[in-house]
Design a protein around this motif. Structure first.
Motif, short mmCIF file in Angstrom:
data_model
loop_
_atom_site.label_atom_id
_atom_site.label_comp_id
_atom_site.label_asym_id
_atom_site.label_seq_id
_atom_site.Cartn_x
_atom_site.Cartn_y
_atom_site.Cartn_z
N MET A 157 0.84 -1.21 0.00
CA MET A 157 0.00 0.00 0.00
C MET A 157 0.87 1.26 0.00
SD MET A 157 -2.92 -1.30 2.69
CE MET A 157 -3.30 0.32 3.25
N MET A 158 1.95 1.24 0.80
CA MET A 158 2.84 2.40 0.86
C MET A 158 3.51 2.62 -0.50
SD MET A 158 4.47 1.68 4.64
CE MET A 158 5.79 2.87 4.52
N ASP A 160 2.37 1.64 -3.47
CA ASP A 160 1.37 2.09 -4.44
C ASP A 160 1.01 3.56 -4.24
OD1 ASP A 160 1.39 -0.38 -5.60
OD2 ASP A 160 -0.50 -1.06 -4.71
N ASN A 161 0.91 4.01 -2.98
CA ASN A 161 0.62 5.42 -2.73
C ASN A 161 1.74 6.32 -3.27
OD1 ASN A 161 -1.87 5.20 -1.55
ND2 ASN A 161 -1.09 5.05 0.52
N LYS A 162 2.98 5.89 -3.05
CA LYS A 162 4.13 6.66 -3.54
C LYS A 162 4.11 6.72 -5.07
CE LYS A 162 9.13 6.98 -3.02
NZ LYS A 162 10.33 6.33 -2.50
N GLN A 163 3.82 5.58 -5.70
CA GLN A 163 3.76 5.52 -7.16
C GLN A 163 2.68 6.47 -7.71
OE1 GLN A 163 6.77 4.10 -7.83
NE2 GLN A 163 5.81 3.03 -9.53
N LYS A 164 1.51 6.49 -7.04
CA LYS A 164 0.41 7.37 -7.47
C LYS A 164 0.83 8.83 -7.38
CE LYS A 164 -3.60 4.49 -6.47
NZ LYS A 164 -4.70 4.24 -5.57
N GLN A 165 1.51 9.19 -6.28
CA GLN A 165 1.96 10.58 -6.11
C GLN A 165 2.94 10.98 -7.20
OE1 GLN A 165 3.48 10.60 -2.11
NE2 GLN A 165 1.46 10.82 -1.17
N LEU A 166 3.75 10.03 -7.65
CA LEU A 166 4.74 10.31 -8.70
C LEU A 166 4.13 10.18 -10.10
CD1 LEU A 166 7.73 8.27 -7.21
CD2 LEU A 166 7.50 10.76 -7.28
N GLY A 167 2.86 9.77 -10.16
CA GLY A 167 2.20 9.59 -11.46
C GLY A 167 2.67 8.33 -12.17
N GLU A 168 3.22 7.40 -11.41
CA GLU A 168 3.73 6.14 -11.96
C GLU A 168 2.70 5.04 -11.73
OE1 GLU A 168 6.71 5.76 -13.50
OE2 GLU A 168 7.15 7.89 -13.25
N PRO A 169 2.79 3.93 -12.48
CA PRO A 169 1.83 2.83 -12.28
C PRO A 169 2.02 2.12 -10.94
CG PRO A 169 3.45 2.26 -13.96
CD PRO A 169 3.70 3.68 -13.59
N THR A 170 0.90 1.68 -10.36
CA THR A 170 0.95 0.92 -9.10
C THR A 170 1.36 -0.52 -9.41
OG1 THR A 170 -1.35 0.19 -9.26
CG2 THR A 170 -0.95 2.30 -8.15
N SER A 171 1.59 -1.34 -8.37
CA SER A 171 2.01 -2.74 -8.59
C SER A 171 0.98 -3.51 -9.41
CB SER A 171 2.24 -3.48 -7.28
OG SER A 171 2.11 -2.71 -6.15
#
Length: 198
Positions: A157-158, A160-171
């Protein structure tokens, strides 16, 4: 005060109301013959004992839904020091009690039929005043304190949240993209130019 009335207050009025409620709760809890604290798995209850009382003088009942502390030879105390129905079932075999420095301490393991479905208790005994569980601020838990499965879930979850903030795909999105790429390689004859990937 109802939740609707509380929601209609200004932020300043809410702060005043919260302070009043906390003080009322503090006084109600201080008047109990015991003190208590909790985390999501355990309720700890401390019962100060009358001076000179030893474990052999006590009657202690710790059942699935009941607690009782009474004395066989407690002078001037015909009634139990503490007795009542617990807010919820406890895992009796995983719970315990000890006496140290004149204080009887219960470690009550909250019973849960489903993993991770524990909840905050508003009171220990159903007859006692409640606390507002919506205002409980749990202590921060270290990742190292968690079991393997929970830790992996929290780390994901951590991430995926970081990826979303960076505009990158989640796992999960990465897994989908990898599956699509693999499918494309296995079926080069198919045209994917108009395919929508969600």
């Amino acid at each position: 005060m109802s939740a609707k009335d509380y929601d209609s207050l200004t932020e300043e009025e809410r702060n005043v109301q919260d302070a009043k409620d906390r003080e009322r709760e503090r006084q109600e809890q201080a008047a109990l013959p015991y003190s208590w604290s909790q985390d999501l798995q355990t309720v700890t209850v401390n019962v100060p004992l009358p001076k000179g009382i030893k474990s052999k003088d006590l009657i202690v009942v710790m059942d699935r839904r009941k607690l009782k502390v009474g004395g066989v030879q407690v002078k001037g105390a015909p009634e139990p020091i503490m007795e009542g129905e617990l807010f919820e079932d406890i895992a009796k075999d995983d719970s315990s009690w000890t006496i140290d420095s004149g204080v009887l301490t219960f470690e009550l393991e909250k019973f849960s039929a489903h993993i991770n479905s524990h909840r905050w208790w508003p009171h220990v005994l159903t007859k006692d005043p409640k606390i507002d569980t919506t205002k409980i601020q749990p202590e921060n838990t270290k990742l190292s304190d968690l079991d393997g499965e929970t830790r992996a879930m929290v780390e994901k979850m951590m991430h995926d949240n970081k990826q979303k903030q960076l505009g990158e795909p989640t796992s999960d999105e990465l897994k989908k993209l990898e599956m699509i790429e693999k499918f494309k390689r296995q079926h080069p004859e198919m045209d994917f130019s108009n395919a929508k990937i969600e």
